[in-house]
Write a protein that holds these residues in place. Structure first.
Motif, PDB file in Angstrom:
ATOM      1  N   HIS A   1      28.530  12.059 -71.369  1.00  0.00           N
ATOM      2  CA  HIS A   1      29.834  12.453 -71.979  1.00  0.00           C
ATOM      3  C   HIS A   1      30.666  11.370 -71.929  1.00  0.00           C
ATOM      4  CE1 HIS A   1      28.476  16.564 -71.498  1.00  0.00           C
ATOM      5  NE2 HIS A   1      28.028  16.255 -70.489  1.00  0.00           N
ATOM      6  N   PRO A   2      30.848  10.351 -73.144  1.00  0.00           N
ATOM      7  CA  PRO A   2      31.684   9.255 -72.940  1.00  0.00           C
ATOM      8  C   PRO A   2      33.313   9.374 -72.796  1.00  0.00           C
ATOM      9  CG  PRO A   2      30.315   9.167 -74.860  1.00  0.00           C
ATOM     10  CD  PRO A   2      30.089  10.345 -74.455  1.00  0.00           C
ATOM     11  N   LEU A   3      33.893   8.574 -72.086  1.00  0.00           N
ATOM     12  CA  LEU A   3      35.226   8.814 -71.574  1.00  0.00           C
ATOM     13  C   LEU A   3      36.075   7.608 -72.024  1.00  0.00           C
ATOM     14  CD1 LEU A   3      34.757   9.711 -67.921  1.00  0.00           C
ATOM     15  CD2 LEU A   3      35.442  11.243 -69.632  1.00  0.00           C
ATOM     16  N   PHE A   4      35.565   6.481 -71.776  1.00  0.00           N
ATOM     17  CA  PHE A   4      36.486   5.337 -72.427  1.00  0.00           C
ATOM     18  C   PHE A   4      35.617   4.169 -72.437  1.00  0.00           C
ATOM     19  CE2 PHE A   4      36.973   5.266 -67.817  1.00  0.00           C
ATOM     20  CZ  PHE A   4      36.877   4.285 -67.385  1.00  0.00           C
ATOM     21  N   TYR A   5      36.199   3.009 -72.926  1.00  0.00           N
ATOM     22  CA  TYR A   5      35.406   1.727 -73.024  1.00  0.00           C
ATOM     23  C   TYR A   5      36.159   0.640 -72.251  1.00  0.00           C
ATOM     24  CZ  TYR A   5      32.772   4.491 -76.381  1.00  0.00           C
ATOM     25  OH  TYR A   5      32.083   5.523 -76.872  1.00  0.00           O
ATOM     26  N   GLU A   6      35.638  -0.290 -71.574  1.00  0.00           N
ATOM     27  CA  GLU A   6      36.230  -1.263 -70.958  1.00  0.00           C
ATOM     28  C   GLU A   6      35.910  -2.642 -71.297  1.00  0.00           C
ATOM     29  OE1 GLU A   6      36.824  -1.020 -66.785  1.00  0.00           O
ATOM     30  OE2 GLU A   6      34.767  -0.332 -66.344  1.00  0.00           O
ATOM     31  N   GLU A   7      36.877  -3.520 -71.485  1.00  0.00           N
ATOM     32  CA  GLU A   7      36.466  -5.043 -71.955  1.00  0.00           C
ATOM     33  C   GLU A   7      35.834  -5.684 -70.660  1.00  0.00           C
ATOM     34  OE1 GLU A   7      38.560  -8.848 -73.725  1.00  0.00           O
ATOM     35  OE2 GLU A   7      39.765  -7.018 -73.511  1.00  0.00           O
ATOM     36  N   MET A   8      34.942  -6.393 -70.997  1.00  0.00           N
ATOM     37  CA  MET A   8      34.234  -7.331 -69.730  1.00  0.00           C
ATOM     38  C   MET A   8      34.904  -8.895 -69.952  1.00  0.00           C
ATOM     39  SD  MET A   8      30.409  -6.115 -70.317  1.00  0.00           S
ATOM     40  CE  MET A   8      29.831  -7.108 -68.960  1.00  0.00           C
ATOM     41  N   VAL A   9      35.545  -9.263 -68.807  1.00  0.00           N
ATOM     42  CA  VAL A   9      36.222 -10.647 -69.212  1.00  0.00           C
ATOM     43  C   VAL A   9      35.858 -11.478 -68.033  1.00  0.00           C
ATOM     44  CG1 VAL A   9      38.058  -9.256 -69.815  1.00  0.00           C
ATOM     45  CG2 VAL A   9      38.063  -9.735 -67.457  1.00  0.00           C
TER      46      VAL A   9
ATOM     47  N   LEU B   1      38.963  -2.566 -65.831  1.00  0.00           N
ATOM     48  CA  LEU B   1      39.843  -1.882 -64.844  1.00  0.00           C
ATOM     49  C   LEU B   1      40.204  -2.552 -63.499  1.00  0.00           C
ATOM     50  CD1 LEU B   1      38.666   1.773 -65.018  1.00  0.00           C
ATOM     51  CD2 LEU B   1      40.950   0.807 -65.399  1.00  0.00           C
ATOM     52  N   ALA B   2      39.149  -3.720 -63.130  1.00  0.00           N
ATOM     53  CA  ALA B   2      39.341  -4.583 -61.895  1.00  0.00           C
ATOM     54  C   ALA B   2      40.364  -5.587 -62.154  1.00  0.00           C
ATOM     55  CB  ALA B   2      38.080  -5.176 -61.562  1.00  0.00           C
ATOM     56  N   THR B   3      41.113  -5.551 -63.194  1.00  0.00           N
ATOM     57  CA  THR B   3      41.975  -6.670 -63.480  1.00  0.00           C
ATOM     58  C   THR B   3      43.279  -6.517 -63.560  1.00  0.00           C
ATOM     59  OG1 THR B   3      42.028  -6.511 -65.927  1.00  0.00           O
ATOM     60  CG2 THR B   3      40.117  -7.881 -64.944  1.00  0.00           C
ATOM     61  N   TYR B   4      43.663  -4.854 -63.346  1.00  0.00           N
ATOM     62  CA  TYR B   4      44.853  -4.497 -63.440  1.00  0.00           C
ATOM     63  C   TYR B   4      45.706  -4.813 -62.072  1.00  0.00           C
ATOM     64  CZ  TYR B   4      44.300  -2.456 -68.155  1.00  0.00           C
ATOM     65  OH  TYR B   4      44.052  -2.230 -69.355  1.00  0.00           O
ATOM     66  N   ASP B   5      45.124  -4.811 -61.023  1.00  0.00           N
ATOM     67  CA  ASP B   5      45.991  -5.119 -59.800  1.00  0.00           C
ATOM     68  C   ASP B   5      45.961  -6.733 -59.455  1.00  0.00           C
ATOM     69  OD1 ASP B   5      43.254  -5.526 -59.073  1.00  0.00           O
ATOM     70  OD2 ASP B   5      43.310  -4.150 -57.164  1.00  0.00           O
ATOM     71  N   LEU B   6      45.537  -7.497 -60.432  1.00  0.00           N
ATOM     72  CA  LEU B   6      45.473  -9.096 -60.182  1.00  0.00           C
ATOM     73  C   LEU B   6      47.007  -9.499 -59.963  1.00  0.00           C
ATOM     74  CD1 LEU B   6      42.696 -10.375 -62.035  1.00  0.00           C
ATOM     75  CD2 LEU B   6      42.427  -9.467 -60.007  1.00  0.00           C
ATOM     76  N   ASN B   7      47.269 -10.395 -59.232  1.00  0.00           N
ATOM     77  CA  ASN B   7      48.656 -10.884 -59.196  1.00  0.00           C
ATOM     78  C   ASN B   7      48.733 -12.054 -60.262  1.00  0.00           C
ATOM     79  OD1 ASN B   7      47.547 -13.552 -58.218  1.00  0.00           O
ATOM     80  ND2 ASN B   7      47.653 -12.635 -56.005  1.00  0.00           N
TER      81      ASN B   7
ATOM     82  N   ILE C   1      40.948  12.243 -66.508  1.00  0.00           N
ATOM     83  CA  ILE C   1      40.556  11.053 -66.234  1.00  0.00           C
ATOM     84  C   ILE C   1      41.181  10.076 -67.647  1.00  0.00           C
ATOM     85  CG2 ILE C   1      38.794   9.299 -66.459  1.00  0.00           C
ATOM     86  CD1 ILE C   1      37.047  11.191 -65.043  1.00  0.00           C
ATOM     87  N   THR C   2      40.914  10.788 -68.541  1.00  0.00           N
ATOM     88  CA  THR C   2      41.495   9.798 -70.012  1.00  0.00           C
ATOM     89  C   THR C   2      43.175  10.027 -69.783  1.00  0.00           C
ATOM     90  OG1 THR C   2      41.196  12.060 -71.009  1.00  0.00           O
ATOM     91  CG2 THR C   2      39.455  10.259 -71.234  1.00  0.00           C
ATOM     92  N   ASP C   3      43.601  11.026 -69.408  1.00  0.00           N
ATOM     93  CA  ASP C   3      45.166  11.114 -69.621  1.00  0.00           C
ATOM     94  C   ASP C   3      45.844  10.020 -68.915  1.00  0.00           C
ATOM     95  OD1 ASP C   3      45.078  13.067 -71.332  1.00  0.00           O
ATOM     96  OD2 ASP C   3      45.710  14.686 -69.906  1.00  0.00           O
ATOM     97  N   ASN C   4      45.074   9.604 -67.338  1.00  0.00           N
ATOM     98  CA  ASN C   4      45.751   8.565 -66.553  1.00  0.00           C
ATOM     99  C   ASN C   4      45.148   7.257 -66.618  1.00  0.00           C
ATOM    100  OD1 ASN C   4      47.391  10.088 -64.445  1.00  0.00           O
ATOM    101  ND2 ASN C   4      45.639  11.526 -64.848  1.00  0.00           N
ATOM    102  N   LEU C   5      44.562   6.776 -67.792  1.00  0.00           N
ATOM    103  CA  LEU C   5      44.147   5.673 -68.041  1.00  0.00           C
ATOM    104  C   LEU C   5      45.174   4.635 -68.619  1.00  0.00           C
ATOM    105  CD1 LEU C   5      40.794   6.050 -69.890  1.00  0.00           C
ATOM    106  CD2 LEU C   5      40.937   5.464 -67.649  1.00  0.00           C
ATOM    107  N   PRO C   6      45.176   3.225 -68.160  1.00  0.00           N
ATOM    108  CA  PRO C   6      46.089   2.539 -69.126  1.00  0.00           C
ATOM    109  C   PRO C   6      46.078   2.499 -70.365  1.00  0.00           C
ATOM    110  CG  PRO C   6      44.920   1.387 -67.369  1.00  0.00           C
ATOM    111  CD  PRO C   6      44.057   2.583 -67.513  1.00  0.00           C
ATOM    112  N   ASP C   7      47.029   2.392 -71.199  1.00  0.00           N
ATOM    113  CA  ASP C   7      47.048   2.650 -72.678  1.00  0.00           C
ATOM    114  C   ASP C   7      46.196   1.801 -73.400  1.00  0.00           C
ATOM    115  OD1 ASP C   7      49.184   4.550 -72.328  1.00  0.00           O
ATOM    116  OD2 ASP C   7      50.630   3.110 -72.963  1.00  0.00           O
ATOM    117  N   LYS C   8      45.979   0.391 -72.926  1.00  0.00           N
ATOM    118  CA  LYS C   8      45.091  -0.225 -73.439  1.00  0.00           C
ATOM    119  C   LYS C   8      43.647   0.307 -73.470  1.00  0.00           C
ATOM    120  CE  LYS C   8      42.783  -4.294 -74.203  1.00  0.00           C
ATOM    121  NZ  LYS C   8      41.247  -4.595 -73.896  1.00  0.00           N
TER     122      LYS C   8
END
Length: 315
Positions: free
Chosen positions: A158-166, A246-252, A292-299
């Motif tokens: 059941h797909p939820l979202f897609y996150e970029e690999m950076v 998702l692992a990039t959102y808390d970077l300084n 889950i989807t309601d609490n994801l970052p907009d991007k």
């Protein structure tokens, strides 16, 4: 024959030790042993070879255990169907999640989910993808958060979202000078990876198009599966790694300057909830998906399902 007796023999089979099985069934060992002995007398044969340590099932015991698993699975399905018809979202939810999602996704939705469904007892277990799949198929987990597609016919995705690999790039690395990177900009001698068994490792290898013969060129394989440590290795050494979005959102601010996006179309990973084919708690599934989807970052909510990097081994 009772359902409790079937639960007891399955516990002994799982733990291969009567005392340990009794502890996990919340009864004393004499109680568990007595009930199993009663069932053996009723059936006319022994389920376990007690002369061996750890104990092992007898051939006839294996047959009974196989059918006991099916019976208890069907009983649970029946209970779930009744609760589903009653429109209830309570009881227990056993949720698995892969390590490269857990520290970044759980804090986003768990507080809201637990507040909204206070009668639901949530048990979360962090496991690698292969172990999650096995646990879902055996009924040890109700659902799991994993990267898909898994191409396993025994589960529904059941797909939820897609996150970029950076890319996360050391200042000493040649790719640091680039605005956008290509897969062939990554020097395999300077690529930091997770240990084998993590699907994100496979995606990193697939993204960089590394063939099996070249794996011995890799700089480092971290044995604990931590993206946080890979980030530290890049920051303090001449290297590069790949991070999920998702692992990039808390970077300084200083860490953000080490990020390099891939040239469009950006590589993506698909994140889904997986359930067994017999899963019936659809209201609970939809409630968790929505939270889950309601609490994801907009991007991330706006990311499109394109250029999805395969989960399996490269080759």
């Amino acid at each position: 024959m009772t359902l409790t007796q079937l639960e007891y023999i399955l516990a002994v089979d799982e733990y291969r030790h009567f005392a340990t099985a009794a502890t996990h069934c919340f009864v004393t060992q004499p109680t568990l042993s007595m009930q199993i002995q009663k069932l053996e007398e009723e059936m006319g044969f022994k389920f376990f070879d007690r002369s061996r340590q750890p104990v092992v099932p007898t051939p006839m015991g294996e047959l009974v255990l196989e059918h006991a698993r099916k019976v208890l699975r069907e009983v649970k399905v029946l209970e779930d169907v009744i609760k589903e018809k009653q429109g209830l979202i309570h009881g227990e939810l056993r949720l698995g999640i892969i390590p490269t999602l857990a520290p970044y996704l759980l804090p986003l939705f768990l507080p809201s989910f637990l507040e909204k469904y206070p009668e639901l007892q949530l048990k979360v277990k962090e496991m690698t993808t292969d172990n999650l799949l096995e646990a879902v198929l055996k009924g040890h987990l109700d659902m799991a958060l994993a990267v898909t597609p898994l191409q396993n016919k025994g589960v529904d995705e059941h797909p939820l979202f897609y996150e970029e690999m950076v890319a996360y790039v050391s200042r000493k690395n040649a790719a640091y000078k680039k605005t956008y990177v290509l897969a062939n900009d990554i020097d395999v001698h300077e690529l930091w990876l997770l240990e084998e068994g993590h699907c994100f490792r496979d995606q990193m290898l697939n993204l960089c198009e590394l063939q099996q013969a070249h794996k011995d060129l890799l700089l480092f394989e971290y044995e604990a599966g931590s993206l946080e440590t890979l980030k530290k290795m890049v920051e303090t050494n001449r290297g590069i790694t790949i991070l999920p979005e998702l692992a990039t959102y808390d970077l300084n601010a200083a860490q953000q300057r080490l990020l390099r996006h891939f040239k469009s179309p950006s590589p993506m990973r698909e994140v889904s909830l997986i359930t067994s084919k017999t899963f019936v708690k659809q209201k609970l599934l939809q409630a968790l998906k929505a939270c889950i989807t309601d609490n994801l970052p907009d991007k991330i909510r706006k990311n499109k399902p394109r250029n999805i990097i395969a989960v399996g081994e490269p080759g």
